[in-house]
Design an enzyme around this catalytic site. Structure first.
Site, short mmCIF file in Angstrom:
data_model
loop_
_atom_site.label_atom_id
_atom_site.label_comp_id
_atom_site.label_asym_id
_atom_site.label_seq_id
_atom_site.Cartn_x
_atom_site.Cartn_y
_atom_site.Cartn_z
N GLU A 16 -3.45 0.04 -8.08
CA GLU A 16 -4.38 -0.08 -9.13
C GLU A 16 -4.00 -1.39 -9.90
O GLU A 16 -4.97 -2.20 -10.06
CB GLU A 16 -5.01 0.83 -10.06
N ASP B 221 -11.58 0.12 -0.02
CA ASP B 221 -11.46 -1.24 -0.29
C ASP B 221 -11.86 -2.09 1.12
O ASP B 221 -12.21 -3.08 0.95
CB ASP B 221 -10.03 -1.42 -0.70
#
Length: 720
Positions: free
Chosen positions: A548, A625
């Site tokens: 992250e 993603d």
């Protein structure tokens, strides 16, 4: 029916009949010679020896003693047969078929004379019963004929001196049997005759009478008690039946006022429902509607017409009959319709499209008629039909539903038929305008179509401020920041967000709602609730923190990327962590550099895992993603014309093109993704120290907002 066959003397029948009965008593067989021994020579020519038995005569149930009694009774009634009838009978015989009942039953004819005066018989089988009946037909006795009796005219009866009853005697097939077995005792007509019949002494007659009276009184009392009990039982059952029917009519299953279940509404009304009651909307105006200024401006003309219709009619113009509100769910279509009625202060009729869809044929059309009938009687007024597509969908020819078009046909006729519909404004709301029938959206019915879209940043801010004004909030709370992070939220979703924040603050024991409560509610709506019960080991938690923080570093140092709103490694829903980006304003269009920046940020997580843990220890956490980055790259090549090799040509369905074209598209997408991956790797290598610092901060605090991320990247301490 009985009739006299010939003029032979009755004495000729006495001895043969008695002999025949005695013959049946002994052996049930006899010779016809003895039966006709007194007949003439002509009759003797046709005598035969039949096999006569009790079954053929219908006397199988009669024993020997009863047969003796039958013979004696025939001896008694013989004189009556011998006396000629001096009084004409009031009855006349009407023959409907042949002369004899046995002829119709057994299928043989009576004998008739031949060419030389000799009798001729026509029969198909030899039967003793047939022979006897044929002989009896020529004897002077009463025999049963096929026919029916009709009463002679009254004048003929008076002439013949007949004054008796017109009712005929009843003769049944069991006549002989009943004659033998009937009761011989005389009918008792009084108590004295009963005593006399019993032969009671004088000293016992009074006691007998007293006991008889007491028994009669007791029987009467018992009968009355029984009748009273039955009467009370009937009354109780009737009351219970009425109460049960009344209670059943109040249940949701039959009353039509409730729902049989959450999915199916079963109403047993006949369709002719009572008058629809309007709603006086006084507490909702355009001030209560936020974020849809364009729609309010369109509907303001309708309000002016309802308030002052002469302003429009003086020039010869007329207001549209129907207004169609189109938009996603929760954008405020129903609230706009209520606001129109509230602003104009006119009756408001509300109906859902599903209310017209019933299991009975014609119910929906009947309710449409009732709705418009009541509306015309209270004009000017507003009729609002929510979920219009359920009643106004496209008409199709279906043999399975031959009456499915009655409701929409009635709606079309009411909105623009021969009867005027002045003063009634119909507002319809639907989420699927393309599903409506073309005849419904043409001019003359729904003339205006008002789009109610999702609110923009300004509209979301107004909606949030409106709902926040109804609860206790912190003075430092900034609704605009929440509005920027809720792109695509409708008014209903924003109301839910504020309510969730208020509940979170109440659970935490706070006195007011803060910014963190609103952020918590937003994440809960977007990604699901926190999964605090999930136990994640230190290694996986470290991988998530670096993953992250890689997204955050690329977003922070990329020029055209969206600003960071928050980064967290707290598991929510299916994710173990996430980084939320907050656009400064709503983006109506995006540039090539902005699309490439979004792809670079998406690649930051996988690049961080590769740089920190090595290519052999990358995880599956970057699958979502890659999905987002690949989707953007395909749109750039096939829809946006941002490929130098394929040019500005669009490709709707790639699979319909040639293999060469598909290969070229795939190659261009692959090049865009590879370049994005390289750019993200370059940024993370350049800012590797900041990357490690941000990951350590996430491991300590789990969640960091935009200001805290900025402090960490600038090397400042966090006051938490």
């Amino acid at each position: 029916m009985f009739s006299l066959s010939t003029s032979f003397q009755p004495q000729q029948m006495v001895l043969p009949l008695i002999n025949a009965l005695h013959s049946l008593k002994s052996s049930a067989t006899a010779s016809v010679q003895s039966l006709h021994k007194d007949f003439t020579l002509e009759n003797q020519l046709y005598s035969r020896e039949p096999n006569v038995n009790l079954r053929d005569l219908g006397l199988t149930d009669i024993n020997v003693s009863q047969l003796d009694e039958l013979v004696s009774r025939f001896r008694q009634i013989l004189p009556e047969l011998q006396e000629p009838s001096c009084v004409s009978s009031p009855w006349r015989t009407s023959h409907t078929s042949s002369h004899s009942f046995f002829h119709n039953k057994h299928g043989f004819a009576h004998r008739r004379l031949g060419a030389f005066g000799q009798p001729i018989f026509h029969r198909q089988y030899h039967s003793p019963m047939k022979d006897i009946c044929s002989e009896l037909h020529f004897l002077p006795v009463w025999i049963q004929n096929r026919g029916f009796k009709t009463l002679r005219p009254r004048a003929r009866r008076q002439e013949s001196g007949y004054n008796g009853s017109a009712e005929p005697e009843t003769y049944t097939p069991a006549f002989m049997k009943g004659l033998l077995q009937r009761e011989k005792t005389p009918d008792v007509q009084s108590l004295d005759k009963l005593i006399q019949q019993k032969g009671l002494p004088d000293n016992q007659q009074d006691a007998f009478k007293t006991g008889f009276v007491e028994g009669f009184v007791r029987s009467q009392t018992f009968t009355k008690r029984t009748q009273d009990s039955l009467r009370r039982t009937r009354l109780v059952l009737l009351v219970l039946l009425i109460v049960g029917l009344y209670g059943l009519s109040k249940t949701p299953f039959l009353s039509g006022k409730g729902s049989f279940s959450d999915a199916v509404r079963f109403r047993t009304t006949s369709g002719l429902d009572s008058a629809v009651d309007p709603i006086q909307v006084k507490n909702v105006t355009f001030e209560h509607v936020k974020g849809v200024d364009e729609a309010k401006n369109e509907l303001q003309d309708v309000v002016d017409f309802l308030k002052n219709p002469q302003k429009f009619t003086v020039l010869g113009g007329k207001l549209p009959k129907g207004i169609l509100l189109v938009g996603p769910p929760g954008t405020g279509k129903t609230l706009l319709a209520r606001a129109v009625a509230g602003e104009a202060d006119v009756p408001f009729y509300y109906a859902s499209g599903s209310e017209f869809d019933e299991m009975f044929v014609g119910v929906g059309a009947s309710r449409i008629r009732n709705l418009f009938k009541e509306a015309k009687a209270n004009a000017p007024c507003v009729i609002f039909i929510d979920e219009l597509d359920s009643v106004g969908g496209k008409r199709i020819e279906s043999p399975m539903h031959p009456y499915s078009r009655q409701t929409i046909n009635q709606l079309l006729a009411e909105m623009d038929g021969f009867k005027p519909n002045e003063g009634v404004i119909v507002i319809g709301a639907t989420n699927f305008a393309e599903a409506l029938d073309n005849a419904l959206v043409r001019p003359g019915r729904f003339d205006m179509q008002v789009t109610v879209p999702h609110p923009d940043v300004k509209g979301r801010t107004e909606i949030l401020n409106w709902y926040l004004s109804k609860i206790k909030v912190d003075t430092e709370l900034e609704a605009e920041i929440i509005a920027r992070g809720t792109v695509g939220f409708s008014g209903a979703e924003l109301e839910n967000l504020v309510n969730q924040a208020a509940l979170k603050a109440a659970v935490d024991g706070k006195e007011m709602v803060t910014m963190k409560d609103l952020e918590f509610a937003k994440d809960k709506i977007l990604m699901g609730p926190e999964r605090k019960s999930v136990e994640i080991d230190k290694h996986n938690k470290t991988i998530t923190a670096y993953h992250e923080s890689g997204h955050a570093i690329v977003a922070y140092y990329t020029k055209d990327a969206m600003p960071i709103n928050k980064a967290t490694i707290m598991p929510r829903g299916p994710t173990l962590g996430h980084v939320s980006l907050l656009p400064e304003n709503d983006r109506w269009s995006e540039t090539r550099s902005q699309l490439l920046a979004q792809m670079d940020v998406s690649m930051g997580g996988r690049v961080a895992e590769e740089l920190i843990f090595g290519n052999e220890y990358i995880t599956t956490g970057a699958s979502s993603d890659f999905d987002g980055a690949t989707k953007i790259a395909k749109l750039m090549v096939t829809r946006f014309g941002m490929s130098d090799k394929l040019g500005v040509m669009t490709y709707g369905d790639v699979t319909k093109h040639s293999p060469e074209t598909q290969a070229a598209i795939e190659k261009e997408v692959r090049i865009l993704l590879k370049d994005s991956y390289d750019r993200a790797k370059h940024i993370l290598k350049t800012y590797s120290q900041e990357h490690k610092t941000l990951a350590d901060a996430l491991l300590r605090h789990e969640t960091l907002d935009a200001k805290e991320i900025q402090l960490v990247l600038e090397g400042k301490s966090l006051d938490i």
